[in-house]
Enzyme design. Structure first.
Site: not given
Ligand code: F6R
Length: 242
Positions: A67, A135, A142
């Site tokens: 992303d 979440d 999401e």
């Molecule tokens: C990042 C992504 C997100 C993160 C998720 C957890 O490229 O796609 O899904 O993997 O938000 O983020 P962290 O590892 O910072 O807790």
């Protein structure tokens, strides 16, 4: 099918992820799906150390990131392009043309999504690295995202923006409101998936992914249908499933 591994601390969790990565790097032309955020940083450090010490090469590797924030140019200090270059790409020998990251500031975002998905369709990801949002999101899918989604534009939840404000001087207003993200169906095409989650704030999402009902309320629960998912957890993230 989930293969769950619980380790004492983040370093041990990262070592497990690296062990799986190292196996995939033996392929002639490994195709890697990569994530940003805190969870994969330990793995990337181990990949860099191994490249420096053992000469493991990434010249033939192809990468696809999950992303990118909409509105941030590549050069922005919080773009995922910058994150990946600072945390991995600048320290290994991967050719720039083998790296794929959605463009966050393209003129036509819908077209960028279609182009990204077509690039992705030319390959099969051998190993997809994932983190999980508090979440239950994976990539930036999401809650409510359809299971058959491909690369698309997503409005980020307040929860996600507040979780990520730590990268933006703790100012939620600076966190972009939208992102381009691989879809859930795009992620499910990967041959093998490793999902890393550490810390107590991930325990509910981990529970929802593994033991919850399979539902778009918890996007990560789609992984219940994938044949090869390794879940790497520390004790705190595993608290509700043990
Ligand atoms: C990042 C992504 C997100 C993160 C998720 C957890 O490229 O796609 O899904 O993997 O938000 O983020 P962290 O590892 O910072 O807790």
């Amino acid at each position: 099918m989930f293969h769950i591994i619980v380790r004492e601390n983040y370093d041990e969790v990262s070592s497990e992820a690296f062990r799986i990565m190292k196996d995939v790097l033996k392929l002639e032309r490994p195709v890697l799906g990569l994530a940003t955020g805190s969870s994969p940083v330990g793995l990337y450090k181990k990949m860099i150390a191994d490249h420096n010490t053992n000469g493991t090469s990434y010249r033939k590797a192809i990468t696809f990131n999950l992303d990118e924030y909409i509105g941030l140019p590549k050069e922005h200090e919080q773009s995922y392009w910058t994150f990946m270059h600072e945390n991995l790409f600048d320290s290994i020998d991967i050719p720039e043309e083998n790296i794929h990251i959605p463009v966050g500031d393209s003129e036509d975002e819908e077209l960028e999504c279609r182009n990204y998905e077509s690039a992705l369709e030319k390959y099969r990801i051998d190993l997809q690295i994932l983190g999980i949002g508090t979440d239950g999101h994976i990539a930036f899918n999401e809650p409510g995202t359809p299971f058959d989604s491909v690369t698309h534009i997503m409005e980020l939840t307040e929860q996600t923006r507040s979780d990520n404000a730590r990268f933006f001087d703790d100012e939620i207003a600076q966190v972009p409101t939208h992102a381009i993200t691989m879809g859930l169906a795009s992620i499910m095409r990967a041959a093998k998936i490793v999902i890393i989650a550490t810390g107590a704030n991930k325990a509910d999402a981990v529970y929802g992914m593994i033991k919850g009902e399979k539902s778009t309320d918890c996007p990560a629960s789609i992984l219940q249908d994938h044949p090869d998912v390794t879940v790497l957890l520390d004790q705190a993230a595993a608290a509700r499933i043990l």
